[in-house]
Scaffold this motif. Structure first.
Motif, PDB file in Angstrom:
ATOM      1  N   SER A  74      57.618  56.492  64.711  1.00 17.49           N
ATOM      2  CA  SER A  74      56.566  56.004  65.604  1.00 17.49           C
ATOM      3  C   SER A  74      55.344  56.905  65.500  1.00 17.49           C
ATOM      4  CB  SER A  74      57.078  55.962  67.041  1.00 17.49           C
ATOM      5  OG  SER A  74      56.079  55.518  67.916  1.00 17.49           O
ATOM      6  N   ARG A  75      54.177  56.294  65.320  1.00 20.82           N
ATOM      7  CA  ARG A  75      52.920  57.041  65.249  1.00 20.82           C
ATOM      8  C   ARG A  75      51.862  56.304  66.074  1.00 20.82           C
ATOM      9  NH1 ARG A  75      54.485  57.707  59.566  1.00 20.82           N
ATOM     10  NH2 ARG A  75      54.784  59.906  59.106  1.00 20.82           N
ATOM     11  N   ASP A  76      50.775  57.026  66.387  1.00 22.85           N
ATOM     12  CA  ASP A  76      49.654  56.367  67.048  1.00 22.85           C
ATOM     13  C   ASP A  76      49.116  55.276  66.135  1.00 22.85           C
ATOM     14  OD1 ASP A  76      49.865  58.055  69.203  1.00 22.85           O
ATOM     15  OD2 ASP A  76      48.369  59.481  68.456  1.00 22.85           O
ATOM     16  N   ARG A  77      48.824  54.126  66.711  1.00 25.99           N
ATOM     17  CA  ARG A  77      48.382  53.008  65.887  1.00 25.99           C
ATOM     18  C   ARG A  77      46.903  52.719  66.116  1.00 25.99           C
ATOM     19  NH1 ARG A  77      53.619  52.314  66.699  1.00 25.99           N
ATOM     20  NH2 ARG A  77      54.026  50.404  67.820  1.00 25.99           N
ATOM     21  N   ARG A  78      46.263  52.188  65.090  1.00 15.87           N
ATOM     22  CA  ARG A  78      44.845  51.867  65.173  1.00 15.87           C
ATOM     23  C   ARG A  78      44.570  50.689  64.248  1.00 15.87           C
ATOM     24  NH1 ARG A  78      45.737  56.194  61.955  1.00 15.87           N
ATOM     25  NH2 ARG A  78      44.579  56.380  59.984  1.00 15.87           N
ATOM     26  N   PRO A  79      43.513  49.951  64.506  1.00 16.00           N
ATOM     27  CA  PRO A  79      43.219  48.775  63.677  1.00 16.00           C
ATOM     28  C   PRO A  79      42.631  49.171  62.327  1.00 16.00           C
ATOM     29  CG  PRO A  79      41.527  49.056  65.350  1.00 16.00           C
ATOM     30  CD  PRO A  79      42.591  50.076  65.649  1.00 16.00           C
ATOM     31  N   PHE A  80      42.730  48.263  61.390  1.00 17.06           N
ATOM     32  CA  PHE A  80      42.095  48.451  60.085  1.00 17.06           C
ATOM     33  C   PHE A  80      40.643  47.990  60.160  1.00 17.06           C
ATOM     34  CE2 PHE A  80      46.595  48.057  58.962  1.00 17.06           C
ATOM     35  CZ  PHE A  80      46.748  49.199  58.184  1.00 17.06           C
ATOM     36  N   THR A  81      39.760  48.719  59.479  1.00 16.75           N
ATOM     37  CA  THR A  81      38.338  48.369  59.504  1.00 16.75           C
ATOM     38  C   THR A  81      37.949  47.421  58.388  1.00 16.75           C
ATOM     39  OG1 THR A  81      37.793  50.346  58.202  1.00 16.75           O
ATOM     40  CG2 THR A  81      37.715  50.542  60.607  1.00 16.75           C
ATOM     41  N   ARG A  82      38.733  47.365  57.325  1.00 16.18           N
ATOM     42  CA  ARG A  82      38.422  46.429  56.235  1.00 16.18           C
ATOM     43  C   ARG A  82      39.670  46.206  55.386  1.00 16.18           C
ATOM     44  NH1 ARG A  82      36.016  51.120  54.934  1.00 16.18           N
ATOM     45  NH2 ARG A  82      34.042  50.427  55.818  1.00 16.18           N
ATOM     46  N   ALA A  83      39.623  45.125  54.605  1.00 13.70           N
ATOM     47  CA  ALA A  83      40.651  44.829  53.611  1.00 13.70           C
ATOM     48  C   ALA A  83      39.955  44.582  52.285  1.00 13.70           C
ATOM     49  CB  ALA A  83      41.463  43.606  54.031  1.00 13.70           C
ATOM     50  N   ILE A  84      40.426  45.276  51.266  1.00  9.34           N
ATOM     51  CA  ILE A  84      39.779  45.220  49.948  1.00  9.34           C
ATOM     52  C   ILE A  84      40.431  44.142  49.096  1.00  9.34           C
ATOM     53  CG2 ILE A  84      39.394  46.533  47.819  1.00  9.34           C
ATOM     54  CD1 ILE A  84      39.430  49.073  49.623  1.00  9.34           C
ATOM     55  N   VAL A  85      39.609  43.373  48.418  1.00 11.14           N
ATOM     56  CA  VAL A  85      40.102  42.411  47.429  1.00 11.14           C
ATOM     57  C   VAL A  85      39.350  42.635  46.127  1.00 11.14           C
ATOM     58  CG1 VAL A  85      40.844  40.631  49.061  1.00 11.14           C
ATOM     59  CG2 VAL A  85      38.480  40.649  48.265  1.00 11.14           C
ATOM     60  N   SER A  86      40.026  42.376  45.029  1.00 11.60           N
ATOM     61  CA  SER A  86      39.421  42.569  43.704  1.00 11.60           C
ATOM     62  C   SER A  86      39.818  41.416  42.796  1.00 11.60           C
ATOM     63  CB  SER A  86      39.882  43.902  43.095  1.00 11.60           C
ATOM     64  OG  SER A  86      39.464  44.008  41.748  1.00 11.60           O
ATOM     65  N   ASP A  87      38.823  40.706  42.293  1.00 12.52           N
ATOM     66  CA  ASP A  87      39.109  39.626  41.349  1.00 12.52           C
ATOM     67  C   ASP A  87      39.835  40.146  40.121  1.00 12.52           C
ATOM     68  OD1 ASP A  87      37.966  37.728  42.975  1.00 12.52           O
ATOM     69  OD2 ASP A  87      36.016  37.738  41.956  1.00 12.52           O
ATOM     70  N   ASP A  88      39.590  41.408  39.760  1.00 10.84           N
ATOM     71  CA  ASP A  88      40.229  41.981  38.571  1.00 10.84           C
ATOM     72  C   ASP A  88      41.746  41.999  38.723  1.00 10.84           C
ATOM     73  OD1 ASP A  88      37.659  42.863  37.317  1.00 10.84           O
ATOM     74  OD2 ASP A  88      37.586  44.122  39.093  1.00 10.84           O
ATOM     75  N   LEU A  89      42.225  42.284  39.934  1.00  9.21           N
ATOM     76  CA  LEU A  89      43.668  42.317  40.158  1.00  9.21           C
ATOM     77  C   LEU A  89      44.245  40.908  40.235  1.00  9.21           C
ATOM     78  CD1 LEU A  89      44.005  45.249  42.705  1.00  9.21           C
ATOM     79  CD2 LEU A  89      44.702  45.221  40.315  1.00  9.21           C
ATOM     80  N   PHE A  90      43.543  40.000  40.876  1.00 11.43           N
ATOM     81  CA  PHE A  90      44.050  38.634  40.967  1.00 11.43           C
ATOM     82  C   PHE A  90      44.092  37.974  39.589  1.00 11.43           C
ATOM     83  CE2 PHE A  90      43.327  39.419  45.368  1.00 11.43           C
ATOM     84  CZ  PHE A  90      44.175  38.567  46.049  1.00 11.43           C
ATOM     85  N   SER A  91      43.255  38.457  38.659  1.00  2.00           N
ATOM     86  CA  SER A  91      43.246  37.875  37.312  1.00  2.00           C
ATOM     87  C   SER A  91      44.537  38.163  36.554  1.00  2.00           C
ATOM     88  CB  SER A  91      42.051  38.402  36.508  1.00  2.00           C
ATOM     89  OG  SER A  91      42.214  39.791  36.216  1.00  2.00           O
ATOM     90  N   VAL A  92      45.329  39.144  37.024  1.00  2.00           N
ATOM     91  CA  VAL A  92      46.610  39.451  36.393  1.00  2.00           C
ATOM     92  C   VAL A  92      47.602  38.311  36.619  1.00  2.00           C
ATOM     93  CG1 VAL A  92      48.581  41.044  36.430  1.00  2.00           C
ATOM     94  CG2 VAL A  92      46.247  41.940  36.604  1.00  2.00           C
ATOM     95  N   ALA A  93      47.430  37.572  37.714  1.00  2.00           N
ATOM     96  CA  ALA A  93      48.384  36.543  38.109  1.00  2.00           C
ATOM     97  C   ALA A  93      48.101  35.213  37.416  1.00  2.00           C
ATOM     98  CB  ALA A  93      48.356  36.364  39.622  1.00  2.00           C
ATOM     99  N   SER A  94      49.088  34.326  37.468  1.00  2.00           N
ATOM    100  CA  SER A  94      48.965  32.998  36.893  1.00  2.00           C
ATOM    101  C   SER A  94      47.972  32.158  37.690  1.00  2.00           C
ATOM    102  CB  SER A  94      50.326  32.297  36.877  1.00  2.00           C
ATOM    103  OG  SER A  94      50.731  32.003  38.210  1.00  2.00           O
ATOM    104  N   VAL A  95      47.523  31.058  37.100  1.00  2.00           N
ATOM    105  CA  VAL A  95      46.599  30.154  37.775  1.00  2.00           C
ATOM    106  C   VAL A  95      47.219  29.636  39.069  1.00  2.00           C
ATOM    107  CG1 VAL A  95      45.424  27.931  37.607  1.00  2.00           C
ATOM    108  CG2 VAL A  95      45.452  29.480  35.640  1.00  2.00           C
TER     109      VAL A  95
END
Length: 370
Positions: free
Chosen positions: A162-183
């Motif tokens: 158990s730790r103190d919890r806090r919200p996330f300020t952003r979520a990162i997405v990268s087309d370069d990583l999604f390009s690894v996956a199938s259509v």
């Protein structure tokens, strides 16, 4: 809740089989239950049964030539994904509430994606791995799966510090990583990303470039360290039982047997540099990426370690090694597809913020219900 326990954990009075009948025959009944299942028992859960694994957890397919391949009820003509195939199938079939497994290089996230379940690879070291047949201790984690995010979170509140919890300020997405996956995977996860953008109470998305050309080298380094450790952990026994191994797992151990300490050390240095660069990019943010590079291959395509499975494994490794190399937590979330074949979106979170990610995933589940 009831728990399906992967056949790598000590359970008092039971023999561990590690997916191999010769190993099972030589095992003695465990004197104690491993910490993870013991904690769930202490919290009021019961063990529904011991569930199959790929041999020594050294696969992402879920196939096992000794005992057969567990079912994938979400896509019956397709493989279940491994190596936590048994616990995942038990949960998908409704035979257990929770699947307790391991994730070294994707063995929770991949079958969760293939079968449309929620699954977590925790922060490296967050859950004790004592009383567990190891594969590669530098990367081994104890993870779990469930049909809904609330159950995934409930287990996390038992097993995670158990730790103190806090919200996330952003979520990162990268087309370069999604390009690894199938259509097919890019299409389904792309819809999920678009839905995320439309929700004001979720962390805002930020596009960042990522040089995906570095991933094949990172995969080789990860597999080198993994292979060297796998041989140190299990090589003495395997060297006396080569003929007991299925062909796909045997080929991996044959390669692992050839790694030297120098190979391991050089790969470790490069992998640490890769992880440091990822830490620089990610900081304390989330990253979203596909849980697996493709939908589950068909059973006909797989044919126990066939080329289709090996290609899928290699591409998926490029995605799963991001959490594996950095020791970050990662949660696979099922996303709907037009043809009904399961796909997973993976939320990779900072080390130690597992419960923050699980609580966010529970909120996502509420959005889906609406």
């Amino acid at each position: 809740m009831t728990v399906a326990v992967k056949d790598l954990f000590d359970v008092e009075g039971r023999r561990v089989g590690a997916g191999n009948p010769d190993w099972l025959a030589e095992s003695a009944p465990a004197a104690h239950t491993a910490p993870a299942p013991a904690a769930l028992l202490a919290a009021g859960a019961t063990i529904a049964g011991i569930a199959r694994t790929d041999e020594f957890a050294y696969s992402l397919a879920g196939t096992n030539g000794h005992y057969g391949t567990p079912p994938n009820p979400a896509a019956p003509d397709r493989i279940p994904g491994g190596s936590s195939s048994g616990p995942v199938s038990a949960v998908a079939l409704g035979q257990a509430t929770v699947g307790l497994g391991t994730d070294t290089a994707g063995s929770i996230r991949v079958p969760a994606s293939y079968q449309g379940l929620y699954g977590i690879r925790p922060t490296q070291g967050a859950v004790p791995t004592d009383g567990l047949v190891p594969l590669a201790p530098s990367f081994d984690t104890v993870g779990w799966l469930a049909r809904d995010p609330e159950t995934l979170l409930a287990v996390g509140r038992v097993l995670l510090p158990s730790r103190d919890r806090r919200p996330f300020t952003r979520a990162i997405v990268s087309d370069d990583l999604f390009s690894v996956a199938s259509v097919q995977v890019r299409s389904a996860t792309g819809v999920a990303i678009a839905d995320w953008r439309g929700e004001s109470d979720l962390p805002p998305l930020e596009e960042r470039s990522f040089d995906a050309a570095c991933l094949p080298a990172a995969v080789r380094d990860f597999q080198t360290v993994q292979g060297w450790e796998a041989w140190q952990a299990n090589g003495p026994w395997i060297s006396r039982h080569w003929d007991s191994l299925n062909p796909d797992v045997r080929s991996r151990f044959e390669k692992a047997a050839g790694y030297t300490v120098t190979d391991r050390d050089r790969a470790s240095v490069r992998l640490a540099e890769f992880a440091a660069e990822l830490d620089r990019i990610l900081g304390d943010d989330l990253m979203l990426l596909p849980s697996a590079s493709s939908v589950a291959p068909t059973r006909a395509e797989a044919s126990l370690g066939g080329p289709v499975v090996e290609r899928a494994r290699a591409a998926t490794f490029a995605l799963t090694c991001i959490a594996g190399a950095t020791g970050r937590c990662a949660v696979s979330v099922p996303v709907p597809t037009s043809d009904g074949i399961p796909v997973g979106l993976c939320l990779v979170g900072p080390r130690g913020r597992d419960l923050d990610v699980l609580e966010l995933v529970a909120r996502l589940g509420g959005h889906e219900a609406r």
